[in-house]
Write a protein that holds these residues in place. Sequence first.
Motif, short mmCIF file in Angstrom:
data_model
loop_
_atom_site.label_atom_id
_atom_site.label_comp_id
_atom_site.label_asym_id
_atom_site.label_seq_id
_atom_site.Cartn_x
_atom_site.Cartn_y
_atom_site.Cartn_z
N SER A 21 7.30 24.61 -20.30
CA SER A 21 8.00 24.58 -19.00
C SER A 21 7.00 24.63 -17.85
N GLY A 84 13.71 29.88 -14.53
CA GLY A 84 14.30 28.55 -14.65
C GLY A 84 15.32 28.26 -13.57
N SER A 85 16.13 29.26 -13.25
CA SER A 85 17.19 29.07 -12.24
C SER A 85 16.59 28.84 -10.85
N PHE A 88 14.76 25.44 -10.51
CA PHE A 88 15.65 24.28 -10.39
C PHE A 88 16.06 24.04 -8.95
N THR A 89 16.11 25.10 -8.14
CA THR A 89 16.57 24.93 -6.76
C THR A 89 15.58 24.15 -5.89
N LEU A 91 14.86 21.25 -6.43
CA LEU A 91 15.48 19.93 -6.37
C LEU A 91 16.50 19.83 -5.24
N PHE A 163 12.24 19.16 -12.63
CA PHE A 163 12.98 20.40 -12.40
C PHE A 163 14.07 20.59 -13.45
N TYR A 164 14.68 19.49 -13.89
CA TYR A 164 15.65 19.58 -15.00
C TYR A 164 14.95 20.05 -16.27
N ALA A 167 13.91 23.90 -16.06
CA ALA A 167 15.02 24.84 -16.24
C ALA A 167 15.56 24.80 -17.67
#
Length: 399
Positions: A21, A84-85, A88-89, A91, A163-164, A167
């Motif tokens: 990751s 991960g959460s 992702f933001t 994006l 980013f996908y 996460a």
Amino acid sequence: MDAQQRTFTNMKVFYFLAYFSFGGLFPLLSVYFQNEIELSGSQIGMITSIGPIVMLLTQPVWGLLSDYTKRPRLLLTIAVIGTGSVGFTYLLAEEYVILVAIAAGLAMFQSAIIPLSDSMAMNYVYKNGGDYGNIRMWGAVGFALAVWFMGMLSDWLGQGIIFYGFALVLFISAYFSLGMPKESVTAKVDIRGGMKELVKVPGFLLFLIVTFLVFGPIMANNFYFGLLIQFSGGSLAGVGFAFLLAAGSEVPFMRWAGQWIRKRGILVILFVAALASGIRWIFYSTGPTPEFIYMTTIIQGFSIGLFVPAALQYVTELAPKEVKATAVAIYSAVGNGLGAWFFSISAGLIMEWSSILSVYLFYGIFTLSGAALTLWMIRSKKAESSNGLAIAEPKLKEH
């Protein structure tokens, strides 16, 4: 497969996924900021430099929570899901201030992942036998494969895919974090008291300067190497390929490091690694083609693969027993924290004033200064060894 084998397999999978990751996001993040968000060099520098400082401040908090709750696996699971959460933001944001906040929030959760997992893994190996290096090696494999794979996907599907991937892989790793060993040991660190003892150790403060000068650019390079390759005309897939070669080449040198250290001495190995790293940065400042950059990435394996284990061994065996944990914490703070922060934010400013080539000239000058200081330590040791005043070099144990 018995319970012990399952635990070892679980740890290897967790390290592979966690570092996969990281490898799929951070080396490509600056490229995303420049190409998709069109941030300036100073803005990229601020975003990439905020992480090391936040991690430096929040890592001790996670350690205290682990000691208090006695539930490191739960904390590790919270940390990977949170990382991960928040990651992702990226994006969903384009405002500079929001991007800085996301970088800080991501670092807050990420700062727990490696210390907690390392503590659990090393404690398990100590109690049950095995080789921590063989577990940790899967992290290097995951990182190297991720940059190559996500670089190709970015060329095909667009840069938002990173980013996908970041996460999704961390969410999967959360399952394996629950299967990590139950126990961990957090070394007690007394920075103030320990530093009073460590300043009396010949060579320790000088080595902290070397660490700052050499390891800082190495850490910052993870953010700016992709920009260098794109500047030279390479593609996103090329960025991934270069990182695959660079990170992948670290593994064999880390395996050989112990033998070479015993044969040549720690300071000599540190000098050679620092010199190679400095020459690499100077070469990149000349504006080579992508092909020449790919060909020289093996220097990263040589420099990092030797410097990291040699530096850690130097610090742990140089420091008195009662302050070893403090010595390692200070060493990590100087290299991973202050060094990474300074050379990341400086790179952004230099990019804005000049170009990415000037960034690597800057890295090269500072790294070669660190190599020169290491050489001075070697010569000082030889010159003064007869009267016992030399900069100390620890006697190595056979491992």
